[in-house]
Write an enzyme that holds these catalytic residues in place. Sequence first.
Site, mmCIF file in Angstrom:
data_model
loop_
_atom_site.group_PDB
_atom_site.id
_atom_site.type_symbol
_atom_site.label_atom_id
_atom_site.label_comp_id
_atom_site.label_asym_id
_atom_site.label_seq_id
_atom_site.Cartn_x
_atom_site.Cartn_y
_atom_site.Cartn_z
ATOM 1 N N GLY A 278 39.272 50.535 42.983
ATOM 2 C CA GLY A 278 40.328 49.567 43.256
ATOM 3 C C GLY A 278 41.732 50.115 43.313
ATOM 4 O O GLY A 278 42.680 49.353 43.505
ATOM 5 N N GLU A 320 35.050 54.444 40.151
ATOM 6 C CA GLU A 320 34.433 54.350 41.477
ATOM 7 C C GLU A 320 35.475 54.197 42.589
ATOM 8 O O GLU A 320 35.500 53.189 43.291
ATOM 9 C CB GLU A 320 33.501 53.136 41.514
ATOM 10 C CG GLU A 320 32.362 53.243 40.530
ATOM 11 C CD GLU A 320 31.555 51.950 40.401
ATOM 12 O OE1 GLU A 320 30.395 52.046 39.996
ATOM 13 O OE2 GLU A 320 32.085 50.859 40.705
ATOM 14 N N PRO A 321 36.330 55.194 42.772
ATOM 15 C CA PRO A 321 37.325 55.067 43.842
ATOM 16 C C PRO A 321 36.684 55.221 45.217
ATOM 17 O O PRO A 321 35.856 56.108 45.436
ATOM 18 C CB PRO A 321 38.280 56.236 43.574
ATOM 19 C CG PRO A 321 37.414 57.260 42.893
ATOM 20 C CD PRO A 321 36.401 56.488 42.094
ATOM 21 N N ARG A 323 38.598 53.636 48.509
ATOM 22 C CA ARG A 323 39.793 53.675 49.345
ATOM 23 C C ARG A 323 40.724 54.848 48.981
ATOM 24 O O ARG A 323 41.256 55.509 49.867
ATOM 25 C CB ARG A 323 40.548 52.361 49.145
ATOM 26 C CG ARG A 323 41.738 52.186 50.063
ATOM 27 C CD ARG A 323 42.611 51.022 49.606
ATOM 28 N NE ARG A 323 41.892 49.872 49.150
ATOM 29 C CZ ARG A 323 41.596 48.798 49.900
ATOM 30 N NH1 ARG A 323 42.001 48.735 51.138
ATOM 31 N NH2 ARG A 323 40.926 47.790 49.392
ATOM 32 N N ARG A 360 40.911 44.461 59.032
ATOM 33 C CA ARG A 360 41.637 44.228 57.775
ATOM 34 C C ARG A 360 42.910 43.402 57.970
ATOM 35 O O ARG A 360 43.277 42.621 57.115
ATOM 36 C CB ARG A 360 41.955 45.566 57.085
ATOM 37 C CG ARG A 360 40.689 46.349 56.697
ATOM 38 C CD ARG A 360 40.991 47.463 55.722
ATOM 39 N NE ARG A 360 41.402 46.947 54.439
ATOM 40 C CZ ARG A 360 42.647 46.868 54.029
ATOM 41 N NH1 ARG A 360 43.624 47.314 54.789
ATOM 42 N NH2 ARG A 360 42.931 46.359 52.860
ATOM 43 N N TYR A 364 42.692 40.195 55.788
ATOM 44 C CA TYR A 364 43.445 40.242 54.526
ATOM 45 C C TYR A 364 44.949 40.203 54.733
ATOM 46 O O TYR A 364 45.691 40.465 53.786
ATOM 47 C CB TYR A 364 43.137 41.532 53.750
ATOM 48 C CG TYR A 364 41.687 41.874 53.618
ATOM 49 C CD1 TYR A 364 40.808 41.043 52.923
ATOM 50 C CD2 TYR A 364 41.188 43.060 54.156
ATOM 51 C CE1 TYR A 364 39.474 41.387 52.788
ATOM 52 C CE2 TYR A 364 39.864 43.407 54.015
ATOM 53 C CZ TYR A 364 39.012 42.559 53.338
ATOM 54 O OH TYR A 364 37.699 42.906 53.195
ATOM 55 N N CYS A 391 39.124 38.777 72.694
ATOM 56 C CA CYS A 391 39.496 37.445 73.158
ATOM 57 C C CYS A 391 39.827 36.563 71.979
ATOM 58 O O CYS A 391 39.094 35.616 71.656
ATOM 59 C CB CYS A 391 38.345 36.858 73.948
ATOM 60 S SG CYS A 391 38.086 37.813 75.426
ATOM 61 N N GLU A 392 40.915 36.882 71.318
ATOM 62 C CA GLU A 392 41.300 36.132 70.140
ATOM 63 C C GLU A 392 42.752 36.469 69.829
ATOM 64 O O GLU A 392 43.114 37.655 69.768
ATOM 65 C CB GLU A 392 40.390 36.573 68.983
ATOM 66 C CG GLU A 392 40.540 35.705 67.804
ATOM 67 C CD GLU A 392 39.306 35.688 66.909
ATOM 68 O OE1 GLU A 392 38.161 35.777 67.423
ATOM 69 O OE2 GLU A 392 39.497 35.589 65.704
HETATM 70 N N1 LLP Z 1 33.232 49.617 42.789
HETATM 71 C C1 LLP Z 1 32.820 48.374 43.077
HETATM 72 C C2 LLP Z 1 31.836 47.732 42.220
HETATM 73 C C3 LLP Z 1 33.342 47.712 44.192
HETATM 74 O O1 LLP Z 1 32.937 46.484 44.470
HETATM 75 C C4 LLP Z 1 34.303 48.353 45.001
HETATM 76 C C5 LLP Z 1 34.873 47.697 46.164
HETATM 77 C C6 LLP Z 1 34.689 49.664 44.668
HETATM 78 C C7 LLP Z 1 34.136 50.260 43.557
HETATM 79 C C8 LLP Z 1 35.668 50.452 45.492
HETATM 80 O O2 LLP Z 1 36.919 49.871 45.572
HETATM 81 P P1 LLP Z 1 38.118 50.721 46.214
HETATM 82 O O3 LLP Z 1 38.421 51.885 45.294
HETATM 83 O O4 LLP Z 1 37.673 51.192 47.547
HETATM 84 O O5 LLP Z 1 39.239 49.754 46.307
HETATM 85 N N2 LLP Z 1 36.966 45.433 52.348
HETATM 86 C C9 LLP Z 1 38.077 45.337 51.422
HETATM 87 C C10 LLP Z 1 37.762 46.006 50.113
HETATM 88 C C11 LLP Z 1 36.527 45.462 49.456
HETATM 89 C C12 LLP Z 1 36.206 46.216 48.227
HETATM 90 C C13 LLP Z 1 34.864 45.854 47.725
HETATM 91 N N3 LLP Z 1 34.482 46.552 46.562
HETATM 92 C C14 LLP Z 1 39.312 45.944 52.081
HETATM 93 O O6 LLP Z 1 39.237 46.363 53.225
HETATM 94 O O7 LLP Z 1 40.382 45.975 51.480
#
Ligand code: LLP
Length: 463
Positions: A278, A320-321, A323, A360, A364, A391-392
């Site tokens: 996150g 769990e990174p 992004r 995105r 979002y 087409c949007e």
């Molecule tokens: N761990 C778990 C349990 C998760 O559900 C997620 C993301 C991560 C790790 C990784 O999160 P990150 O470090 O990538 O932020 N599609 C959305 C993001 C959805 C994230 C879902 N879970 C976007 O494009 O912003």
Amino acid sequence: MSRSAHPAGPRHADVLPEGHYSAPPADLNTLDPKVWSQTVTRDGDGVATVGGIDVKTLAEQYGTPAYVLDEADFRARARAWRTAFGHDADVFYAGKAFLSRAIVRWLHEEGLNLDVCSGGELATALSAGMPADRIAFHGNNKSTEEITRAIENGVGRIVLDSFQEIVRVAHIARELGKRQRVQIRITVGVEAHTHEFIATAHEDQKFGIPLAGGQAAEAVRRALQLDSLEVIGIHSHIGSQIFDMSGFEVAAHRVVGLLKDIRDEHGVELPEIDLGGGLGIAYTSDDDPREPHEIAKALTEIVSRECDAAKLRTPRISVEPGRAIVGPTAFTLYEVGTIKPLDGLRTYVSVDGGMSDNIRTALYDAEYSVALVSRTSDAEPVLARVVGKHCESGDIVVKDAFLPADLAPGDLIAVPATGAYCRSMASNYNHVLRPPVVAVADGESRVIVRRETEEDLLRLDVG
Ligand code: LLP
């Protein structure tokens, strides 16, 4: 997420409309290292290069649109996370951000583990040689088939997401004659400061088991009674694209509180906690993300402080990174098509992709930056909106950005920080073909995910 309109003074139009932009940057040709991957620069002719290759060459060789991924940058970020957390912690890259077999191999080589959340991600991980015991299997609705495959292959942990799943995984493991290592995912009741669709620790949503009302404690009680499960710890993921560490602080406090209750009730000190992913990245020059070593220090200190206070042995931490590792490593390269200046509003710049390669912005309200990359320009900045070919009218890639007034069809523009959740969330809307992912390193490029073809579409359509 939005910023208010900035009094930018007369540019292209006398009055600038409300929007999500600051003043035009002093120099449109500068590629801010905050949002571009590490090896991006401009060559002597002003053409942007990445990994030593210029974007015109890449566009000629691979076509546009294309995701261009900087392998050295990916490896450096993966390594930075690994080093920051050291040997007493584990870094699981979240494959949902972007997964391919090359990515799996790089992660393996750089000493990271992998979080998968579907049979497809598991298959990709295993086929590229990630050792199963370094894989964590997530999901709020794993199928019996997926659970069976995960256990048969010996995944290192399954993250249990509901009371029903505790029983289901225990049953399947018993049938297979195995004892499965599991974590229990809880929701700690934190409101993460991010978009509502990507916040996950408040109680009113589908993930995890609420700490509130003793439900998480009850889940642990039940799991500990099942011989085919080895409960190794508690998992909490509070959301995504978060800059403020205070949400993690509260989450760690509450997770450790649960560990203490478990010790008091069962005489068991669970050995691990996972604080999820996150961590936010810079999509525009206004974002200020934290470095992995600062994050590691902050999280480790919070957990040890809380454990000392509760007189618990400090558990092994995992994170769990997704992004934060892959997001900044790629940009999307587009060719400019139709340009439509709307007087008093903004200039609509159409590109050859759109919401099918980057959902995105539509989903979002995400903000991105953009730059002309096939040349430099000294023309005045105009307020532009980069839109796709779908087409949007919501088919917007970059809501508000300044581009040079002499932008013309055939120019190449690029949107940085599209490594995460763009290819992985890409669609075939309007039967537009999904772009390739081209990896670049040390003056060489190669396709790691090829461009979709019309034959691919027709093969799925069995008539
Ligand atoms: N761990 C778990 C349990 C998760 O559900 C997620 C993301 C991560 C790790 C990784 O999160 P990150 O470090 O990538 O932020 N599609 C959305 C993001 C959805 C994230 C879902 N879970 C976007 O494009 O912003």
